[in-house]
Scaffold this motif. Structure first.
Motif, short mmCIF file in Angstrom:
data_model
loop_
_atom_site.label_atom_id
_atom_site.label_comp_id
_atom_site.label_asym_id
_atom_site.label_seq_id
_atom_site.Cartn_x
_atom_site.Cartn_y
_atom_site.Cartn_z
N CYS A 297 -14.64 11.53 5.12
CA CYS A 297 -16.06 11.27 5.37
C CYS A 297 -16.49 9.85 4.96
O CYS A 297 -17.64 9.49 5.11
N LEU A 298 -15.57 9.06 4.43
CA LEU A 298 -15.92 7.71 3.98
C LEU A 298 -15.61 6.68 5.06
O LEU A 298 -14.66 6.84 5.82
N PRO A 299 -16.42 5.61 5.13
CA PRO A 299 -16.19 4.58 6.15
C PRO A 299 -15.07 3.61 5.73
O PRO A 299 -15.32 2.50 5.28
N LEU A 300 -13.84 4.07 5.87
CA LEU A 300 -12.69 3.27 5.48
C LEU A 300 -11.80 2.98 6.67
O LEU A 300 -11.75 3.75 7.62
N VAL A 301 -11.08 1.90 6.60
CA VAL A 301 -10.09 1.55 7.61
C VAL A 301 -8.72 1.83 7.02
O VAL A 301 -8.42 1.40 5.91
N ARG A 302 -7.91 2.58 7.74
CA ARG A 302 -6.56 2.89 7.27
C ARG A 302 -5.56 2.00 8.00
O ARG A 302 -5.56 1.93 9.22
N VAL A 303 -4.70 1.34 7.23
CA VAL A 303 -3.68 0.45 7.78
C VAL A 303 -2.33 0.94 7.26
O VAL A 303 -2.14 1.06 6.05
N GLY A 304 -1.42 1.23 8.16
CA GLY A 304 -0.10 1.68 7.75
C GLY A 304 0.71 0.55 7.13
O GLY A 304 0.58 -0.61 7.53
N VAL A 305 1.50 0.88 6.14
CA VAL A 305 2.39 -0.09 5.50
C VAL A 305 3.82 0.28 5.90
O VAL A 305 4.28 1.37 5.61
N ASP A 306 4.48 -0.63 6.60
CA ASP A 306 5.84 -0.38 7.06
C ASP A 306 6.75 -1.44 6.46
O ASP A 306 6.97 -2.49 7.04
N SER A 307 7.23 -1.18 5.26
CA SER A 307 8.06 -2.14 4.55
C SER A 307 9.11 -1.38 3.74
O SER A 307 8.79 -0.40 3.08
N PRO A 308 10.36 -1.85 3.78
CA PRO A 308 11.38 -1.18 2.97
C PRO A 308 11.12 -1.33 1.47
O PRO A 308 11.67 -0.58 0.67
N ASP A 309 10.28 -2.28 1.08
CA ASP A 309 9.96 -2.46 -0.33
C ASP A 309 8.88 -1.50 -0.82
O ASP A 309 8.60 -1.44 -2.01
N CYS A 310 8.26 -0.80 0.09
CA CYS A 310 7.18 0.13 -0.27
C CYS A 310 7.74 1.55 -0.27
O CYS A 310 7.98 2.13 0.77
N ARG A 311 7.98 2.07 -1.47
CA ARG A 311 8.58 3.39 -1.62
C ARG A 311 7.74 4.24 -2.57
O ARG A 311 6.97 3.73 -3.36
N ARG A 312 7.99 5.52 -2.52
CA ARG A 312 7.33 6.44 -3.43
C ARG A 312 8.40 7.33 -4.05
O ARG A 312 9.23 7.89 -3.34
N SER A 313 8.36 7.47 -5.35
CA SER A 313 9.30 8.35 -6.05
C SER A 313 8.63 9.68 -6.31
O SER A 313 7.47 9.72 -6.73
#
Length: 87
Positions: free
Chosen positions: A37-53
């Motif tokens: 419900c918030l006025p936000l812009v979502r931008v995908g991050v496509d980078s091999p350095d961006c990981r989640r454990s």
């Protein structure tokens, strides 16, 4: 180099802070539902350095089912009961 002044594990709180103009936020794609419900812009991050454990937590006293104990974790070749601290 970014100047990090706030960190949070709560996706809804991050969305509220960004919506209030207090910077940008990096959240997992699954967290998009927290701020529909918030006025936000979502931008995908496509980078091999961006990981989640991720980590699995379980009751140390509980016995895992045989199907889990005998199945080796992906890429280890070991049984789940033997991998990284006896998970």
């Amino acid at each position: 180099m970014p100047r990090i002044v706030c960190e949070s594990d709560e996706a809804a709180a991050i969305a509220e802070l960004v919506s209030a103009g207090l910077g940008i936020g990096l959240v997992p794609a699954v967290a998009r539902r927290a701020a529909t419900c918030l006025p936000l812009v979502r931008v995908g991050v496509d980078s091999p350095d961006c990981r989640r454990s991720l980590a699995l937590l379980r009751d140390a006293q509980a016995r895992l089912p045989a199907s889990v104990r005998l199945r080796p974790p992906a890429g280890t070749g070991r049984g789940a009961g033997q991998a990284d601290g006896g998970l």
